[in-house]
Design a protein around this motif. Structure first.
Motif, short mmCIF file in Angstrom:
data_model
loop_
_atom_site.label_atom_id
_atom_site.label_comp_id
_atom_site.label_asym_id
_atom_site.label_seq_id
_atom_site.Cartn_x
_atom_site.Cartn_y
_atom_site.Cartn_z
N ARG A 76 0.83 -1.21 0.00
CA ARG A 76 0.00 0.00 0.00
C ARG A 76 0.86 1.26 0.00
N GLY A 77 2.02 1.20 0.67
CA GLY A 77 2.91 2.35 0.66
C GLY A 77 3.52 2.58 -0.71
N GLN A 78 3.95 1.50 -1.35
CA GLN A 78 4.54 1.61 -2.68
C GLN A 78 3.52 2.15 -3.68
N PHE A 79 2.28 1.68 -3.61
CA PHE A 79 1.31 2.13 -4.58
C PHE A 79 0.92 3.57 -4.36
N ALA A 80 0.89 4.02 -3.11
CA ALA A 80 0.60 5.44 -2.87
C ALA A 80 1.58 6.32 -3.65
N LYS A 81 2.82 5.88 -3.69
CA LYS A 81 3.85 6.61 -4.43
C LYS A 81 3.55 6.60 -5.93
N VAL A 82 3.18 5.44 -6.46
CA VAL A 82 2.91 5.31 -7.90
C VAL A 82 1.73 6.18 -8.31
N VAL A 83 0.63 6.15 -7.54
CA VAL A 83 -0.56 6.87 -7.95
C VAL A 83 -0.36 8.38 -7.82
N VAL A 84 0.36 8.82 -6.79
CA VAL A 84 0.62 10.26 -6.65
C VAL A 84 1.50 10.76 -7.78
N LEU A 85 2.57 10.03 -8.09
CA LEU A 85 3.45 10.44 -9.18
C LEU A 85 2.76 10.28 -10.54
N GLY A 86 2.04 9.18 -10.74
CA GLY A 86 1.42 8.93 -12.03
C GLY A 86 0.36 9.94 -12.40
N GLY A 96 -9.18 -4.52 -5.41
CA GLY A 96 -10.25 -3.59 -5.07
C GLY A 96 -9.71 -2.27 -4.55
N GLN A 97 -8.73 -2.32 -3.64
CA GLN A 97 -8.16 -1.10 -3.08
C GLN A 97 -7.50 -0.26 -4.17
N LEU A 98 -6.73 -0.90 -5.05
CA LEU A 98 -6.05 -0.17 -6.10
C LEU A 98 -7.05 0.51 -7.03
N THR A 99 -8.11 -0.19 -7.39
CA THR A 99 -9.11 0.40 -8.28
C THR A 99 -9.74 1.62 -7.65
N LYS A 100 -10.03 1.54 -6.36
CA LYS A 100 -10.63 2.68 -5.67
C LYS A 100 -9.69 3.88 -5.68
N LEU A 101 -8.40 3.67 -5.43
CA LEU A 101 -7.45 4.77 -5.42
C LEU A 101 -7.30 5.41 -6.79
N VAL A 102 -7.29 4.58 -7.84
CA VAL A 102 -7.18 5.13 -9.20
C VAL A 102 -8.41 5.97 -9.54
N VAL A 103 -9.60 5.49 -9.20
CA VAL A 103 -10.83 6.24 -9.45
C VAL A 103 -10.79 7.56 -8.69
N ASN A 104 -10.35 7.53 -7.44
CA ASN A 104 -10.25 8.75 -6.64
C ASN A 104 -9.25 9.73 -7.24
N SER A 136 -16.55 1.85 -6.91
CA SER A 136 -15.27 2.12 -7.57
C SER A 136 -15.04 1.18 -8.74
N ILE A 137 -15.34 -0.11 -8.55
CA ILE A 137 -15.09 -1.09 -9.60
C ILE A 137 -16.02 -0.85 -10.79
N GLU A 138 -17.31 -0.59 -10.53
CA GLU A 138 -18.24 -0.32 -11.61
C GLU A 138 -17.86 0.97 -12.35
N THR A 139 -17.43 1.99 -11.59
CA THR A 139 -17.00 3.24 -12.22
C THR A 139 -15.80 3.00 -13.13
N ALA A 140 -14.83 2.25 -12.64
CA ALA A 140 -13.64 1.96 -13.43
C ALA A 140 -13.99 1.11 -14.65
N TYR A 141 -14.88 0.16 -14.47
CA TYR A 141 -15.26 -0.73 -15.58
C TYR A 141 -15.94 0.06 -16.70
N HIS A 142 -16.88 0.92 -16.33
CA HIS A 142 -17.64 1.65 -17.35
C HIS A 142 -16.84 2.80 -17.96
N ASN A 143 -15.67 3.09 -17.40
CA ASN A 143 -14.78 4.07 -18.01
C ASN A 143 -13.61 3.42 -18.74
N GLY A 144 -13.68 2.10 -18.92
CA GLY A 144 -12.66 1.40 -19.69
C GLY A 144 -11.34 1.22 -18.98
N ILE A 145 -11.33 1.29 -17.65
CA ILE A 145 -10.08 1.19 -16.89
C ILE A 145 -9.78 -0.26 -16.52
#
Length: 874
Positions: free
Chosen positions: A711-721, A783-791, A819-828
């Motif tokens: 979770r710490g590593q991904f926080a870095k990826v999503v903030v930078l990305g 699930g957690q990753l998808t929620k963070l990307v949507v946010n 979050s998952i339905e939002t990501a799915y319907h946006n092609g993520i």
């Protein structure tokens, strides 16, 4: 007169001897004719003195003629955990129970030798040094032992309360033994070097879930002693403590053990034979306990996976294998389930058919007495191999093999249905079935009440190596099962002066007994100070490869290596990759210290700070955050130049019709540094994010696409990305993310941008933390990753619609549905086709795919979802 007296004495002795022989012949006659219609007789076992406090104990052999009959009799009569390959069950009973067996027409014989031992009034009690007071620890003494280890090793050991016993949950209910008591907390000792950041793989080891098996907590305490007392003298103990989270529960059933202890003080003549916990509310109140008739729940039949489904437990409250009122109904069971679930992520679909992935992390060990067996799942039936049976069987064979390294215990490795009897609702089936962890039960030898001296002379030496090996492979046990042993002089440092060549020698060995995955050795390598999963540099070792055992060596030039103590990590691999994969077959690591003295002969100052457990970390001692991701916990460095195959069985389908683009601003293109990332559906995402500086590899040339991220590593990826502005915190927002943590700035930035948040108070408390906590070292799930990307992308959320779900396992009331339905319907994102591993079965008429939101995300999937989230954001 003296002659007459001597003759009279001899006559009395002869009469006594004849009486004993007649008595023995009577018992033999009853035993031998158990099925021949001879009426049962109230005979007493020869050579015994029966304490009036209890009935005579009989150890009997109950014959069976098929596995089905074996399992039925085992559940009905409470068979002991004794090897059944000779065609009989071993049952501890009394004369009344024995007569019932005869009346039922069963083929039953008395085991005279063990019956005599069980009834010997001098085996236990104040006349023998081999009792609780002569060595075995009471519950209170075990807890004091844990306190002493924490006081002696404050940066290596923490005493953790994992939950209460039954009597603690129900105060003033446990009124017998005399005086009553109000229960205990159940404690684990968490062993790890707190100065080395995680995430770290988990090795869990609990003992004495059956209270009368009093030798097993003593073995667990010796394991604790070995790791901590040898931290600075044994290189293998050292790196295990540095790089693993090791959890040891010496006493999983303290109420039951408290009852066992009372046998001496209440005049029983030995410890009581209490097996179960102290739950006295299920309809049985028998006290004092007999070996076969007692109140309580058998916690090792109370676990929630396949509870009560396979005739491997009893529904009668006084039986030894009573399963409890419902699955995980009793607090001791629940304490273990909750704690282990918080440490080892769920990595397989919890059914009977899906295999855990090769990259699964975590090992669960459960210890019992006294069948001399190393058991692996499944426990619930015969001829039912677990989906990961190839790897599980080979690990069990390794911990049994005396010529493996570390040496095994020489017990028999098998599934319970093949060598014992079927069980259901047991601990190791739950750990494997629910979580996917490699799970084992060891049945030591020596009986329930082994003489105390036998622990140090035999039981502990036999089992030390097996326990150490299980900890060694905890990072990825199913992968490491395919590799060879590496044998070094772990407890003997190499000592040279700076500038000299340090000779490193080892043996790489597949040729241990019953190794079903043996092959020829193909290579060996060592690492200086930094192991492979932490980005260490591999240095090849020399040897004549092509056989199953190869001596390897290297001469290490110490000219540029600082004086002081260093550690060398050695491992070998086979010629062939793991079947049907591109993963190389690297085996378990063994280590050796390297001490470099100054050329002038002065005593060096240690330079490897990991050997100094009392050092307090400071912000200045931790590297500042960079764009390099910390290595995953579950995947070793892949040194092959080939790429793991991406197939429909292990990769979600990506069906987005959007034209791939690049994040804005457009990064400068760069060379692809990753030898394990070539042309596949994830290449563009990984390459684009790497060139943008948002993501990096596990080392300079490897991305490790099948690994996991924390979770710490991904926080870095999503903030930078997503280009989230960096926030400069004035105070720390999460109790477990201090400023010295490598991803501190990114977690704080994500939190203050509303992208991420911490856990609820109950989850924090379960991890021994205050609130708010973030748990940065836990693997991030799909699930957690998808929620963070949507946010992070600022997407408009889809409102849950009853009946409007797109994934079989994500209904509208699911935590991640929106979050998952939002990501799915946006092609993520998309999911796994039903009926294709690891997805579940197709459910007509919709046959929806599965999303598997609780599964840990692969690193290549992570890159793809982040990339899609960036290019599709509004």
């Amino acid at each position: 007169r003296k002659l007459v007296k001597r003759r009279a004495t001899r006559i009395v002795a002869v009469i006594a001897l004849v009486a004993v022989m007649v008595n023995a012949m009577l018992i033999w006659s009853i035993s031998s004719n158990a099925n021949s219609g001879i009426a049962p007789q109230p005979a007493q076992a020869s050579g015994t003195t029966i304490n009036p406090k209890r009935s005579e104990i009989l150890i009997v052999r109950l014959a069976f003629h098929s596995p089905a009959e074996r399992d039925r009799l085992a559940a009905a009569w409470g068979a002991e955990e004794i090897n059944t390959l000779s065609g009989y069950l071993t049952v501890w009973t009394d004369r009344a129970g024995y007569n019932k067996m005869l009346a039922a027409g069963l083929q039953v014989t008395i085991d005279q030798q063990t019956t005599n031992q069980a009834n010997n009034p001098y085996l236990f009690g104040s006349n023998s040094p081999d009792t609780f007071y002569g060595g075995y620890k009471t519950v209170e003494e075990m807890q004091t032992f844990l306190d002493q280890k924490v006081a002696a090793y404050p940066t290596l050991a923490v005493k953790v309360n994992i939950g209460p016993s039954w009597c603690m949950v129900h105060p003033n209910t446990c009124t017998v033994p005399a005086g009553g008591w109000n229960g205990y907390n159940i404690y684990a000792l968490h062993i790890t070097n707190q100065n080395i950041a995680g995430p770290k793989p988990v090795y869990w080891y609990d003992a004495a879930i059956h209270a009368r098996e009093i030798a097993v907590p003593e073995v667990a305490m010796r394991y604790i002693d070995y790791l901590l007392n040898n931290y600075n003298s044994d290189a293998d103990a050292h790196w295990l403590v540095d790089y693993h989270d090791i959890w040891v529960v010496p006493m999983a059933n303290p109420d039951g053990h408290h009852i066992v202890e009372q046998g001496e003080s209440e005049g029983y003549g030995s410890p009581y034979y209490q097996r179960k916990n102290a739950n006295n509310t299920n309809g049985c109140t028998v006290y004092p306990p007999s070996p076969s008739n007692q109140y309580g729940t058998d916690n090792n039949r109370n676990f929630s996976f396949q509870w009560g489904l396979h005739n491997g437990s009893s529904g009668a409250a006084c039986d030894q294998t009573y399963r409890g009122a419902s699955a995980a109904s009793d607090p001791e069971t629940l304490a273990i389930q909750n704690k282990v679930s918080s440490l080892i992520p769920q990595q397989r679909i919890p059914d009977l058919t899906h295999a855990a992935p090769l990259t699964t992390t975590g090992v669960y060990q459960n210890m019992h007495s006294s069948a001399s067996l190393d058991l692996y799942p499944w426990g619930w039936g015969t001829n039912n191999p677990a989906p990961n049976s190839t790897e599980l069987a080979n690990i069990a064979a390794h911990i049994s093999a005396s010529n493996a390294y570390p040496s095994g215990n020489s017990y028999q490795a098998c599934q319970p249905g093949d060598c014992l009897y079927s069980v259901d609702g047991d601990a190791f089936d739950w750990a494997y079935g629910q979580l996917g962890a490699a799970a084992f039960t060891t049945e030591i030898d020596g009986g329930f009440f082994a003489t105390y001296s036998y622990i140090d002379s035999t039981i502990w030496p036999d089992n030390k190596g097996a326990l150490l090996y299980e900890a060694k492979i905890a990072r990825t046990p199913y992968m490491i099962a395919y590799g060879p042993d590496a044998v070094t002089a772990s407890g003997t440092p190499i000592t040279v002066t700076q500038g000299s060549l340090a000779p490193l020698a080892a043996s790489i060995n597949y040729a241990w007994s019953s190794n079903g995955l043996a092959q020829n050795v193909g290579a060996a390598e060592y690492y200086l100070d930094t192991p492979p999963w932490a980005g260490g540099i591999a240095v090849p070792m020399s040897g004549t490869f092509g056989t199953q055992t190869v001596a390897v060596s290297a001469n290490i030039d110490t000219t540029a290596i600082a004086t002081g103590r260093h550690i060398l990590f050695v491992r070998g691999r086979g010629v062939n990759n793991i079947p049907a994969t591109q993963y190389q077959s690297w085996g378990a690591i063994s280590a050796q210290f390297l001490d470099i003295t100054p050329a002038g002969g002065a005593t060096p100052t240690p330079t490897n700070t990991s050997v100094l457990p009392t050092v307090t970390p400071t912000a200045s001692s931790t590297p500042a955050p960079t764009n390099t991701l910390a290595p995953p916990t579950s995947t070793p460095v892949i040194t092959s130049t080939s790429t793991p195959a991406i197939t429909a069985t292990n990769t979600p389908v990506i069906t987005s019709t959007a034209t791939p683009g690049t994040p804005s601003p457009t990064p400068t293109d760069c060379p692809n540094p990753f030898v394990d990332v070539t042309a596949n559906i994830f290449y563009h995402a990984i390459h684009t994010l790497n060139c943008a500086g948002a993501i990096n590899g596990t080392d300079a040339t490897h991305f490790s696409p099948a690994g996991t991220s924390s979770r710490g590593q991904f926080a870095k990826v999503v903030v930078l990305g997503f280009g989230t502005p960096l926030y400069t915190p004035t105070t720390q927002d999460f109790v477990d993310v201090p400023p010295s943590y490598f991803a501190y700035a990114f977690i704080e930035s994500g939190f203050h941008a509303g992208i991420l948040s911490g856990y609820d108070p109950a989850t924090c408390a379960a991890h021994g933390l205050g609130t708010p906590c973030y748990l940065p070292n836990l693997p991030i799930t799909r699930g957690q990753l998808t929620k963070l990307v949507v946010n992070a992308g600022g997407y408009t959320l889809i409102t849950p619609i009853i009946g409007g779900q797109d994934f079989q396992d994500v209904p509208p009331n699911s935590t991640f549905y929106t979050s998952i339905e939002t990501a799915y319907h946006n092609g993520i994102v998309n999911g796994y086709p039903c009926g294709t591993p690891p997805a579940g079965a197709c459910v007509p008429p919709t046959n929806l795919p599965y999303f598997l939101s609780l599964n840990n995300i692969r690193r290549d999937q992570m890159a793809q979802i982040v990339y899609e989230g960036i290019i599709h954001r509004p």
